[in-house]
Design a protein around this motif. Sequence first.
Motif, mmCIF file in Angstrom:
data_model
loop_
_atom_site.group_PDB
_atom_site.id
_atom_site.type_symbol
_atom_site.label_atom_id
_atom_site.label_comp_id
_atom_site.label_asym_id
_atom_site.label_seq_id
_atom_site.Cartn_x
_atom_site.Cartn_y
_atom_site.Cartn_z
ATOM 1 N N ARG A 15 -1.755 -6.480 15.417
ATOM 2 C CA ARG A 15 -0.535 -5.389 16.376
ATOM 3 C C ARG A 15 0.277 -5.103 15.535
ATOM 4 O O ARG A 15 1.003 -4.189 15.775
ATOM 5 C CB ARG A 15 0.052 -6.520 17.739
ATOM 6 C CG ARG A 15 -0.567 -6.914 18.303
ATOM 7 C CD ARG A 15 -0.059 -7.311 19.617
ATOM 8 N NE ARG A 15 0.523 -8.918 19.250
ATOM 9 C CZ ARG A 15 1.840 -9.654 20.046
ATOM 10 N NH1 ARG A 15 1.941 -9.163 21.029
ATOM 11 N NH2 ARG A 15 2.581 -10.062 19.974
ATOM 12 N N ASP A 16 0.678 -5.159 13.944
ATOM 13 C CA ASP A 16 1.904 -4.320 13.127
ATOM 14 C C ASP A 16 1.028 -3.920 12.326
ATOM 15 O O ASP A 16 1.795 -4.311 11.495
ATOM 16 C CB ASP A 16 2.746 -5.073 13.434
ATOM 17 C CG ASP A 16 3.271 -3.950 13.110
ATOM 18 O OD1 ASP A 16 3.893 -2.802 12.859
ATOM 19 O OD2 ASP A 16 4.850 -4.467 12.806
ATOM 20 N N LEU A 17 0.143 -3.629 11.419
ATOM 21 C CA LEU A 17 -0.640 -2.977 10.749
ATOM 22 C C LEU A 17 -0.266 -1.188 10.048
ATOM 23 O O LEU A 17 -0.043 -0.354 10.769
ATOM 24 C CB LEU A 17 -2.599 -3.138 10.782
ATOM 25 C CG LEU A 17 -3.250 -4.082 10.553
ATOM 26 C CD1 LEU A 17 -4.872 -3.673 11.233
ATOM 27 C CD2 LEU A 17 -3.538 -4.210 9.689
ATOM 28 N N THR A 18 0.962 -1.401 8.848
ATOM 29 C CA THR A 18 1.363 -0.690 7.805
ATOM 30 C C THR A 18 0.714 -0.656 6.996
ATOM 31 O O THR A 18 0.792 -1.821 6.139
ATOM 32 C CB THR A 18 2.227 -0.145 8.432
ATOM 33 O OG1 THR A 18 3.533 -1.711 8.273
ATOM 34 C CG2 THR A 18 3.006 -0.338 10.373
ATOM 35 N N PRO A 19 1.291 0.005 6.422
ATOM 36 C CA PRO A 19 0.798 0.034 4.416
ATOM 37 C C PRO A 19 2.138 -0.329 4.060
ATOM 38 O O PRO A 19 2.066 -1.042 2.832
ATOM 39 C CB PRO A 19 1.109 2.116 4.350
ATOM 40 C CG PRO A 19 1.283 2.824 4.950
ATOM 41 C CD PRO A 19 1.163 1.848 6.516
ATOM 42 N N GLN A 20 3.020 -0.354 4.870
ATOM 43 C CA GLN A 20 4.470 -2.180 4.373
ATOM 44 C C GLN A 20 3.503 -3.057 3.964
ATOM 45 O O GLN A 20 3.802 -3.437 3.483
ATOM 46 C CB GLN A 20 5.198 -1.543 4.912
ATOM 47 C CG GLN A 20 6.362 -1.029 4.382
ATOM 48 C CD GLN A 20 5.439 1.224 5.256
ATOM 49 O OE1 GLN A 20 4.626 0.514 5.686
ATOM 50 N NE2 GLN A 20 6.186 2.027 4.559
ATOM 51 N N ILE A 75 0.278 -4.218 3.637
ATOM 52 C CA ILE A 75 -1.056 -4.335 3.308
ATOM 53 C C ILE A 75 -0.736 -4.234 2.078
ATOM 54 O O ILE A 75 -0.224 -3.081 1.359
ATOM 55 C CB ILE A 75 -2.292 -2.948 3.247
ATOM 56 C CG1 ILE A 75 -2.143 -2.719 4.973
ATOM 57 C CG2 ILE A 75 -3.485 -3.389 2.015
ATOM 58 C CD1 ILE A 75 -2.965 -3.421 5.750
ATOM 59 N N LEU A 76 -0.549 -5.787 1.184
ATOM 60 C CA LEU A 76 -0.369 -5.388 0.011
ATOM 61 C C LEU A 76 -1.523 -5.190 -1.323
ATOM 62 O O LEU A 76 -2.381 -6.560 -0.945
ATOM 63 C CB LEU A 76 0.414 -7.107 -0.858
ATOM 64 C CG LEU A 76 1.107 -8.366 0.656
ATOM 65 C CD1 LEU A 76 1.417 -9.537 0.384
ATOM 66 C CD2 LEU A 76 2.261 -6.959 1.048
ATOM 67 N N VAL A 77 -1.125 -4.786 -2.012
ATOM 68 C CA VAL A 77 -1.994 -4.519 -3.426
ATOM 69 C C VAL A 77 -1.908 -4.809 -4.758
ATOM 70 O O VAL A 77 -0.761 -5.400 -5.732
ATOM 71 C CB VAL A 77 -1.964 -3.048 -3.182
ATOM 72 C CG1 VAL A 77 -3.703 -2.796 -4.090
ATOM 73 C CG2 VAL A 77 -2.048 -2.202 -2.520
ATOM 74 N N GLY A 78 -2.612 -5.416 -5.266
ATOM 75 C CA GLY A 78 -2.570 -6.449 -6.430
ATOM 76 C C GLY A 78 -3.794 -6.231 -7.184
ATOM 77 O O GLY A 78 -4.956 -5.577 -6.576
ATOM 78 N N TYR A 79 -3.964 -7.287 -8.518
ATOM 79 C CA TYR A 79 -5.206 -7.227 -9.283
ATOM 80 C C TYR A 79 -5.590 -8.653 -9.346
ATOM 81 O O TYR A 79 -5.117 -9.762 -9.240
ATOM 82 C CB TYR A 79 -4.928 -6.542 -10.359
ATOM 83 C CG TYR A 79 -5.127 -4.689 -10.289
ATOM 84 C CD1 TYR A 79 -6.538 -4.039 -10.243
ATOM 85 C CD2 TYR A 79 -4.039 -4.278 -9.653
ATOM 86 C CE1 TYR A 79 -6.223 -2.659 -10.083
ATOM 87 C CE2 TYR A 79 -3.941 -3.336 -9.776
ATOM 88 C CZ TYR A 79 -4.711 -1.865 -9.625
ATOM 89 O OH TYR A 79 -4.457 -0.666 -9.297
ATOM 90 N N ASP A 80 -7.063 -9.196 -9.002
ATOM 91 C CA ASP A 80 -8.220 -10.221 -9.722
ATOM 92 C C ASP A 80 -8.861 -10.171 -10.137
ATOM 93 O O ASP A 80 -9.478 -9.138 -10.514
ATOM 94 C CB ASP A 80 -8.352 -10.227 -8.531
ATOM 95 C CG ASP A 80 -8.738 -12.141 -8.369
ATOM 96 O OD1 ASP A 80 -8.541 -12.742 -9.492
ATOM 97 O OD2 ASP A 80 -9.473 -12.413 -7.028
ATOM 98 N N LEU A 110 0.683 -1.216 0.203
ATOM 99 C CA LEU A 110 -0.067 0.157 0.054
ATOM 100 C C LEU A 110 0.957 1.206 -0.286
ATOM 101 O O LEU A 110 0.503 1.993 -0.589
ATOM 102 C CB LEU A 110 -0.849 0.250 1.422
ATOM 103 C CG LEU A 110 -2.219 1.131 1.431
ATOM 104 C CD1 LEU A 110 -2.921 0.768 0.718
ATOM 105 C CD2 LEU A 110 -3.137 0.676 2.561
ATOM 106 N N ALA A 111 2.086 1.442 0.985
ATOM 107 C CA ALA A 111 2.916 2.622 0.411
ATOM 108 C C ALA A 111 3.122 2.473 -0.805
ATOM 109 O O ALA A 111 3.437 4.167 -0.854
ATOM 110 C CB ALA A 111 3.951 2.494 1.314
ATOM 111 N N ASP A 112 3.725 1.493 -1.715
ATOM 112 C CA ASP A 112 4.186 1.816 -3.434
ATOM 113 C C ASP A 112 2.564 2.846 -3.843
ATOM 114 O O ASP A 112 2.923 3.331 -4.381
ATOM 115 C CB ASP A 112 4.989 0.661 -3.529
ATOM 116 C CG ASP A 112 5.226 0.069 -2.948
ATOM 117 O OD1 ASP A 112 6.325 0.519 -2.216
ATOM 118 O OD2 ASP A 112 5.784 -1.601 -2.570
ATOM 119 N N PHE A 113 1.810 1.865 -3.604
ATOM 120 C CA PHE A 113 0.495 2.506 -4.540
ATOM 121 C C PHE A 113 0.318 4.184 -3.633
ATOM 122 O O PHE A 113 -0.322 4.456 -5.004
ATOM 123 C CB PHE A 113 -0.832 1.581 -3.416
ATOM 124 C CG PHE A 113 -1.812 1.962 -4.698
ATOM 125 C CD1 PHE A 113 -2.584 1.344 -5.635
ATOM 126 C CD2 PHE A 113 -3.115 2.310 -3.574
ATOM 127 C CE1 PHE A 113 -3.722 1.764 -6.534
ATOM 128 C CE2 PHE A 113 -4.224 3.159 -4.250
ATOM 129 C CZ PHE A 113 -5.120 2.192 -6.064
#
Length: 288
Positions: A141-146, A148-153, A100-103
Motif C-alpha cells: 500500500r505504500d511502495l515508494t523509492p524511499q 526500497i533499500l538498496v545495498g550490496y551482498d 532507491l531515491a538516493d541510488f
Amino acid sequence: MGMLSEGQRIGDHYEVERFLGQGAFAEVYRVRHRFLGRQAMKVFKHIGSREATEELLGEAILLSRIGHPNIVRVFNADIVETGSGRYGFFTMEYVPGGNLADFWHSHGDRFTRIGEAVQILRQICEGLAVAHGERPPIVHRDLTPQNILVGYDRDELRVRISDFGLAKRTDLLTGLASARGTLAFKSPEALRYRKGDSTAGDVWAVGVIAYLMLTDTLPFHDVSSPVAFFGTPRNEPPPSPQLRNPEVDDELAGIVLGALEPNLRHRTPDAARMGERLRQWHNGNARQ
C-alpha cells in the motif's frame, strides 16, 4: 527533535546511536543491540492504548514475517515508554547504502542503466510476489523509492522492501484493502474509492518507480491537483517511457505501461506476473 535521543537505552538490549530519518507515521533510528550488533529501529509516532499500539505493531510486521531475501528482516517488536508517552517500535536489519531515491539521484543527469533498473525491479517484484501469494494476499500500500533499500551482498546489488507500516491483508471476498499511502504512487481506483488498494495497486506503484528510474520523471504530474484525490487525471495511460528515454525498447515499455494501465481489468494483476515479464525481458536481452 526526535522521540529518542542518542545514547538512550531502550529496554535491556538496545542503545540509540543516531537518528536516521522520519516519515508521516514513524521515526527511524540506528541502534545497537547488546548481543546482535547494529540494527534499525522504527518508532511509531501514534500514541494510544496498549491494545491500539499492539494492533499497529501487528500490521507493521505483517509482511516482514514471511521472510525473503528481498524483504527487510524484522527481529523484534515491543513498546517503549518515554517522557512523552508510550510508543510502539520494531527493529529490523540495518542496510547501509541508502534507499532507491538516493541510488537514483546518484546517477545525476544520467538515466539509471536499463539493465540495472530491470534488476532492481525484478527484485522488488520477487519480494512483493511472496506477499501477494498469501491467501488472502498481503498488499504493501505504500511502495515508494524511499522505502526500497538498496545495498550490496557479496558485491551483488540487493534490494529489500521496507516500511511495512501500512501493509495489510486484503478482504477475502473483494481482494481489496482500505486505501492508504503516498499520492504520487497511488492507482486511480485507490484514489477514487476508500477500499481501493489491491495487488494490482502495488503493481501500479512498481510501475511508477520503473517510470521514474527509466525517464527521470513521474508518469503523472497531478500530485498537487485537488482532482488527483479522485484519480481523474489518471484515466489515460501516461506517455510511453520510450519518448523520454530512447534506450527503452518496445518490450520493456510495454511492461511498464502494463503496470500503469488505468483500467484495473487490463493491468498486470500482481507482482509475480510483472516479475515474470521482467525475467523474460532479461533472458531475451542476455542472449543478444
